[in-house]
Design a protein around this motif. Sequence first.
Motif, PDB file in Angstrom:
ATOM      1  N   THR A   1       7.697   7.462  16.337  1.00 62.00           N
ATOM      2  CA  THR A   1       8.728   6.745  17.083  1.00 62.00           C
ATOM      3  C   THR A   1       8.096   6.095  18.299  1.00 62.00           C
ATOM      4  OG1 THR A   1      10.423   8.346  16.402  1.00 62.00           O
ATOM      5  CG2 THR A   1      10.942   6.944  18.281  1.00 62.00           C
TER       6      THR A   1
ATOM      7  N   GLN B   1      -0.613   8.238   5.678  1.00 55.52           N
ATOM      8  CA  GLN B   1       0.728   7.805   6.069  1.00 55.52           C
ATOM      9  C   GLN B   1       1.379   8.873   6.920  1.00 55.52           C
ATOM     10  OE1 GLN B   1       3.267   5.681   3.179  1.00 55.52           O
ATOM     11  NE2 GLN B   1       4.849   7.209   3.614  1.00 55.52           N
ATOM     12  N   ARG B   2       2.087   8.443   7.960  1.00 54.53           N
ATOM     13  CA  ARG B   2       2.801   9.387   8.822  1.00 54.53           C
ATOM     14  C   ARG B   2       4.013   8.693   9.426  1.00 54.53           C
ATOM     15  NH1 ARG B   2       1.332   8.143  14.161  1.00 54.53           N
ATOM     16  NH2 ARG B   2      -0.512   6.781  14.262  1.00 54.53           N
ATOM     17  N   GLU B   3       4.867   9.475  10.055  1.00 54.50           N
ATOM     18  CA  GLU B   3       6.047   8.950  10.725  1.00 54.50           C
ATOM     19  C   GLU B   3       5.876   9.061  12.233  1.00 54.50           C
ATOM     20  OE1 GLU B   3       9.418  11.029   9.277  1.00 54.50           O
ATOM     21  OE2 GLU B   3       9.302  10.201   7.249  1.00 54.50           O
TER      22      GLU B   3
ATOM     23  N   SER C   1      12.090   4.233  15.045  1.00 54.97           N
ATOM     24  CA  SER C   1      11.348   5.099  14.131  1.00 54.97           C
ATOM     25  C   SER C   1      10.587   4.251  13.121  1.00 54.97           C
ATOM     26  CB  SER C   1      12.308   6.039  13.393  1.00 54.97           C
ATOM     27  OG  SER C   1      12.987   6.869  14.305  1.00 54.97           O
ATOM     28  N   TYR C   2       9.367   4.668  12.830  1.00 54.96           N
ATOM     29  CA  TYR C   2       8.525   3.879  11.939  1.00 54.96           C
ATOM     30  C   TYR C   2       7.754   4.770  10.987  1.00 54.96           C
ATOM     31  CZ  TYR C   2       4.817   5.143  15.301  1.00 54.96           C
ATOM     32  OH  TYR C   2       3.946   5.827  16.118  1.00 54.96           O
ATOM     33  N   ILE C   3       7.276   4.142   9.941  1.00 54.81           N
ATOM     34  CA  ILE C   3       6.274   4.736   9.052  1.00 54.81           C
ATOM     35  C   ILE C   3       4.995   3.946   9.260  1.00 54.81           C
ATOM     36  CG2 ILE C   3       5.601   5.147   6.660  1.00 54.81           C
ATOM     37  CD1 ILE C   3       8.569   5.381   5.980  1.00 54.81           C
TER      38      ILE C   3
ATOM     39  N   LEU D   1      12.019   1.525  10.170  1.00 52.48           N
ATOM     40  CA  LEU D   1      13.051   1.882   9.211  1.00 52.48           C
ATOM     41  C   LEU D   1      14.318   1.050   9.407  1.00 52.48           C
ATOM     42  CD1 LEU D   1      12.609   5.776   9.345  1.00 52.48           C
ATOM     43  CD2 LEU D   1      11.586   4.153   7.738  1.00 52.48           C
TER      44      LEU D   1
ATOM     45  N   ARG E   1       2.569  -0.382  11.529  1.00 46.76           N
ATOM     46  CA  ARG E   1       3.848   0.299  11.596  1.00 46.76           C
ATOM     47  C   ARG E   1       4.929  -0.589  10.987  1.00 46.76           C
ATOM     48  NH1 ARG E   1       3.654   1.968  18.060  1.00 46.76           N
ATOM     49  NH2 ARG E   1       1.584   2.974  17.992  1.00 46.76           N
TER      50      ARG E   1
END
Length: 707
Positions: free
Chosen positions: A43, A39-41, A48-50, A74, A71
């Motif tokens: 854009t 898992q990462r963050e 912005s997404y996870i 948020l 993805r």
Amino acid sequence: NGGIWIELDGRPWLVADEVQVAGLSKLNGSLSLLGVPGQREGTDQLGSYITIDMTWGRSDSNATLMTTSVRSYLSDPSTLVFEQQFPQQLGPDKAAATLSARSIFPGFRRPSVATQDRDCFAYHGVFPSINACMLSTYQESHQGGAPLVVYDSSNSSLPMTVFSALNYPKAQHMASDANFFGAGVKATVELIPAGWSQLFILTGASGINDGFMTWGERMLTFTGKPKADLYRDQTHSTIGFWTDNGGYYHYATGDPKIGANYEEVLQKVKAYHDSIQIPFGHWQFDSWFYPKDGGVSPGGGGGAVTNWTALPSVFPHGMAYIQEKLNLPTVMHNRQWSVISDYIHNESFKWYKSAKAAVPEDPAAFFDWFFQQQPGWGLSMYEQDWMCTEYDEVLALQTNITLADLWLQGMAQGAASSGRTIQYCMPYPNDVLASSAHGAVTNARATGDYFHAKDQWAIGGTSLFYWAIQLLPFKDGFYSSTNKQVGGQTVGPETNPDREALMATLSCAMVGPMDGIYLLNRTRIMSTCRHDGVVLKPDKPVTTTDMCFTKANPTCYIYHTYSAVPGLGKIHYLFNNQHEPLTPDMVYLQGSTARHLIYNWYTQEVSWLTKTNNLTAGYEGHIYAVVTPVVSGWALVGEIGKYVTASALRFKSSSVDAISNSLSVSIAGVAGETVKVCAVAVSNDIGPLSCQSVEFNADATKSLTFE
């Protein structure tokens, strides 16, 4: 294990548990998840997404063949984006030849029991149209099967999702077998380069029309394409005279006494238009004007273009000369490029050639040059026809992963840099998806050729798709009268010219009569527009109403659009070719407590909107009604001599004075016109239709008051 469970507002919706690449499959055990999902963050253009990342390889090896991710955003829980990435180059893949795609992610599981099945529909074919399906029966088609809409017709709120490619739509393809349906890189691609990334989007919403717009807004946010301008320029704004297939002047010039060639005839046609005061604001020249390497069939197909310029037999004095005589912006048709074209033999551009068609190796360079070669033509819109033929004939467009998207991109950039726009004609669904990235592509044909296709007026289902990505759904030209068009390509007669003109107007695209000289119906044509030829459009193109989908009937012919009048709210327009009683849900008023009136456009009868409303059809057999709100004792019907009675172009504001019990409307007009506006006073009963007229000696905005 790499499976993805998707819920829509808490309901189990889709399960994506198949992944394929290099002929290997997660379901059959030959493709394995390498390690644990990470898992990462991040854009992107959507925000912005996870993301959850997964790595895939052979079950007997640790070598990575493809990485996938999903993805979630948020600030936007209605959207998921799926990604396929290829860390190493993948060559030809014979094992994937049984599917339409050589990679799969996401691969959605088909329902195992009937109770889990759901309604769906997708777009297929040339001039993309809706095919209804169930999740258990969905199947893609050549360059089609998307966007794919999954919905629940048993739920009145119509929960739904839309799935499609997000980038490189010509590089990807939908695919399916007995166990799954999904998407990936198209199977015809010979080489997937290292680093290639393919994105797909899934959006969720309630309501088919609202849901499509949700999907389209995300698509345009990602690509940066601006919203459509219904009045972008003179060509988009006005009625125009068209010479397309099915029209009088398509490969025909009529009575030889009028003229020996198009150059002579069209000048007299223009003089006829002027004499009966039909203010056409643009013209369209079809494929009859340029040289080709073969003949043309009755349907317009045949030889490829050898040089995009006027044949001496058509315009002996050239394109600039006829433009000087007509003095109007022109839409001009083109088709697939010939393998013996002058552009191949006499210019420096390199081409990919197949047996019957060619495409430049560097589309951006070619089209940048090409769109500078029409000085004095009056070219305002470039109509790229036979898109399906160009794609299907040129092998490189199928085997090269980037070329088809670059072809469309180069065309759009070249047109934009020269100040022109583009109409797509005979596109596949994947071509239409590609237009979401190109601001120059403003419209596309939404139906088959006039007189050559069944129900070619029926644009509502296709319009759902097109308008979501801000593409205007052009209905094609039409005959405005019931006269036999003797001497033209198509004699007819047209038995439903009002339906033709009405659909063209409600499309928000161009309105294009195609009658021969002395055969136009001026009254009908002027019902579409102002005195100066500017079309009075609704706020959005007409689309299939959501009510059809509650009955699991996505191809029904009940269409809706509206005009929002400041101070009064939405005035609805309903077209019904199925003779069903008008119900509030057809115009999205099923939950409204406000009172509304129905104005039958053909009979001029006014009645209350009730639970069920039986309306008298017009003389052609269809129903067209205006549904207008009652505000403080008044209901505005509008300009009853026009198809769109309350166009935003005409009605700028309104107000109701409760003390004097009056309705005031602000009306924009142009010099030389008289505008007749009607309203109804309402108490417990419906008053008579009250009409007033205002004359305009100059372009101005004036007020009318009903008391």
